[in-house]
Enzyme design. Structure first.
Site, mmCIF file in Angstrom:
data_model
loop_
_atom_site.group_PDB
_atom_site.id
_atom_site.type_symbol
_atom_site.label_atom_id
_atom_site.label_comp_id
_atom_site.label_asym_id
_atom_site.label_seq_id
_atom_site.Cartn_x
_atom_site.Cartn_y
_atom_site.Cartn_z
ATOM 1 N N LYS A 278 50.932 27.669 28.672
ATOM 2 C CA LYS A 278 50.889 28.999 28.073
ATOM 3 C C LYS A 278 51.955 29.886 28.721
ATOM 4 C CE LYS A 278 47.366 32.186 26.338
ATOM 5 N NZ LYS A 278 45.947 32.558 26.360
ATOM 6 N N GLU A 363 29.667 33.604 21.082
ATOM 7 C CA GLU A 363 28.900 34.847 21.007
ATOM 8 C C GLU A 363 27.429 34.618 20.656
ATOM 9 O OE1 GLU A 363 33.198 35.762 20.412
ATOM 10 O OE2 GLU A 363 31.808 34.314 19.527
ATOM 11 N N ARG A 391 29.752 37.799 14.947
ATOM 12 C CA ARG A 391 29.488 36.361 14.926
ATOM 13 C C ARG A 391 28.077 36.035 15.421
ATOM 14 N NH1 ARG A 391 34.409 33.338 15.291
ATOM 15 N NH2 ARG A 391 33.642 32.060 16.991
#
Length: 615
Positions: A278, A363, A391
């Site tokens: 990344k 979540e 969610r």
């Protein structure tokens, strides 16, 4: 410049481009990403990490015939550049410009509008089933990160694909990160897969031995599998019905293309595990990928932010208030879904690590976990962005509200957040929480009120949501009561307002005052339950009533206030102001407010027209 050489036909050129040109193109793409994000902000580290992966995907697959589904979609900048949008990056994430996420209305090469994590495998499986049922021949590819795959929905889809044996390819982009460092069993499992020294060393030695016979090496797939299974047992992916390739260097285009070509030949589900870095190519992002995951404008030479985040942001205030409460009460615990720093929980995690839980991008699990904590005698606080809390809608209703449990929901980024667009605007939380029995909804307008709201929620024996926006929290005294407050008085109408819209309402009223129209402004901190008797008494003294909220009008508090007015013997005329019944596009939050008539000038004009019967 390589991209200029091919004059808008970059996607086609990537398929036949010599390896040396591909390397130069990757460098140009990274420079273009840094240049654009430094000016407009955006997702930097994740896009720098997938440059070679994206090139390999477009070298091996042919969109739009083949379907490439990007999970979350924040890492599609490279994909957009090579599918005809290179020049559009000057307006990335700006109002009227291209989105930072895939958008089907933007290009035929964007197959799925996304913005939340974990959905790509389900979508790719749907495409694949449609292909099989309609006699299609195209490939279906889901590109999912190691952070997104921690969400349960991704494994539900993989289980379904594996059991049905539907041919599709899942590319697992493994960079050890989501927004922050990945946590949990899946993350540890992937670490073990990519760091098995026995397997990696043996693989390199075998490959070196066959360097002069590349065709033979590629054909001996069964031997490679046997070698891997001797050193590393079957992966979880093998066990649920996927053919596993990897781990593969996610910055080696040739190696990835080889794996993709092999995957296309198999008539079954395949997972290609690629390992990327990344932030690759920009040292500050490599060294601090969390900071440069999503970032505002910065100086590309020094990496210094042009607009620094305020030290007293709403998230910071929340984090410090919660830490103070937790110091006094050992039963307080905090939960987040892979956003420890972003939600302001880092101070508490540093001081009280045993009472801060990062459940990864899950979540639903976060809310059910909070319910269990509450039943066990704890006082959990679930800190999640408004858009992501959606969610866990079912869990909030059936796990928390149905059992009337003392769970506090700290809803960050409530209201329109700006440049990330439709999937990230937090405009629905008031509407979907209002319908839930036992739920209390609080909306502070300054830092002092946030502290009071959190203390109220802590003392309450039932579910409570505290919503607050993005950005700097205005300073304010800690209020002794959450009752409605009359900010200013006037004879010509009354406006009820809450949260981040309070300042806008006051400024709008002042504009009308300069024209001789005087409004009463009432600040509501508690949005549910509304003090109906007080509201009815206030409404009964006016012919014109206005409501203003940083949420959608449909299902908002304005509807309830209108209902209260209609029940009176002499109903007032009511104008509800908030975000319309549509998905709000990307752009600067202040600019969006102006476009939709929700800034001070806009609401003043609308209220004046309403009072004068022009609207």
């Amino acid at each position: 410049m390589i991209h200029e050489k091919y004059q808008g036909k970059l996607r086609e050129a990537v398929k036949i481009m010599p390896e040396a040109e591909l390397t130069l193109l990757a460098s140009e793409i990274r420079q273009r990403i840094i240049e654009s994000v430094s000016k407009n902000g955006g997702h930097l580290a994740s896009n720098l990490g997938v440059v070679e992966l994206t090139l390999a995907l477009h070298r091996s697959f042919n969109t739009p015939e083949d379907k490439i589904i990007w999970d979350v979609g924040h890492q599609t900048y490279v994909h957009k550049m090579i599918t005809g949008r290179w020049d559009d990056f000057d307006n990335l994430r700006q109002y009227g410009g291209i989105s930072g996420f895939p958008k089907r209305c933007e290009s035929q090469h964007d197959m799925y509008d996304s913005g939340h994590s974990g959905t790509s495998v389900s979508a790719a499986l749907g495409y694949a089933k449609a292909r099989d049922l309609t006699g299609g021949k195209y490939s279906c590819v889901a590109v999912i990160g190691d952070g997104a795959i921690t969400g349960g929905v991704a494994f539900e889809a993989m289980s379904s694909a594996g059991s049905s044996k539907t041919p599709l390819i899942v590319v697992l982009n493994d960079n050890t990160m989501s927004i922050g460092k990945n946590v949990g069993g899946v993350a540890k499992y992937l670490v073990n897969l990519r760091t098995s020294k026995k397997y990696i060393n043996l693989k390199q030695n075998v490959k070196k031995s066959f360097e002069k016979m590349p065709g033979l090496y590629s054909s001996l797939e069964w031997m490679r599998d046997s070698v891997r299974k001797t050193v590393v047992p079957d992966t979880i992916f093998d066990d649920i019905g996927f053919k596993y390739y990897g781990p593969i260097d996610g910055h080696n285009i040739a190696e990835m293309c080889s794996a993709f070509e092999a995957a296309k030949l198999l008539n079954k589900p395949v997972i290609v595990h690629v390992v990327t870095k990344k932030g690759k190519g920009f040292v500050p992002a490599e060294q601090n990928p969390s900071k440069y995951h999503g970032i505002g404008a910065f100086d590309p030479q020094t990496a210094d932010a042009r607009d620094t985040e305020p030290s007293n942001s709403w998230s910071d205030v929340f984090g410090n208030v919660l830490l103070d409460i937790a110091r006094k009460d050992k039963c307080v615990a905090a939960i987040t879904a892979a956003m420890l720093s972003a939600t302001g929980l880092s101070p508490m995690h540093k001081e009280l690590p045993d009472r801060v839980f990062d459940v990864a991008i899950a979540e639903q699990n976060a809310v059910s976990f909070a319910a269990g904590l509450a039943l066990g005698g704890m006082k959990p606080v679930v800190a999640i962005y408004s858009t992501f809390l959606q969610r866990a809608y079912d869990q909030i209703i059936t796990e928390v509200c149905l059992q009337n449990l003392p769970v506090t929901f700290a809803i960050d980024r409530a209201g329109v957040t700006g440049h990330d667009g439709e999937t990230h605007q937090g405009v629905f939380d008031i509407a979907y929480l209002r319908s839930m029995p036992n739920m209390t909804i609080l909306s502070p307008s300054n830092a002092g009120e946030l502290k009071a709201c959190m203390e109220f929620a802590h003392d309450k024996d039932g579910p409570c949501a505290v919503r607050y926006p993005r950005g700097k929290a205005p300073i304010g005294e800690v209020c002794s009561s959450l009752d409605p407050q009359i900010i200013r008085k006037g004879k010509d109408g009354i406006i009820f307002v809450s949260g981040s819209m309070v300042r806008t309402a006051v400024e709008g009223a002042e504009r009308l005052s300069a024209k001789g129209i005087e409004l009463t402004v009432v600040k509501l901190i508690c949005l549910k339950p509304l003090p109906e008797k007080f509201v009815a008494e206030m409404i009964s003294g006016y012919d014109h009533v206005f409501t203003l909220e940083d949420g959608c009008i449909m299902g908002g508090i304005g509807e309830e206030l209108g209902s209260i007015s209609s029940s009176l013997s002499k109903p007032a005329r009511v104008l509800n102001m908030g975000w319309p019944d549509k998905f709000i596009e990307h752009g600067d939050a202040a600019q969006l407010a102006a476009v939709y008539g929700l800034n001070a000038a806009g609401i003043a004009s609308r209220m004046e027209d309403f009072i004068e019967n022009k609207a």
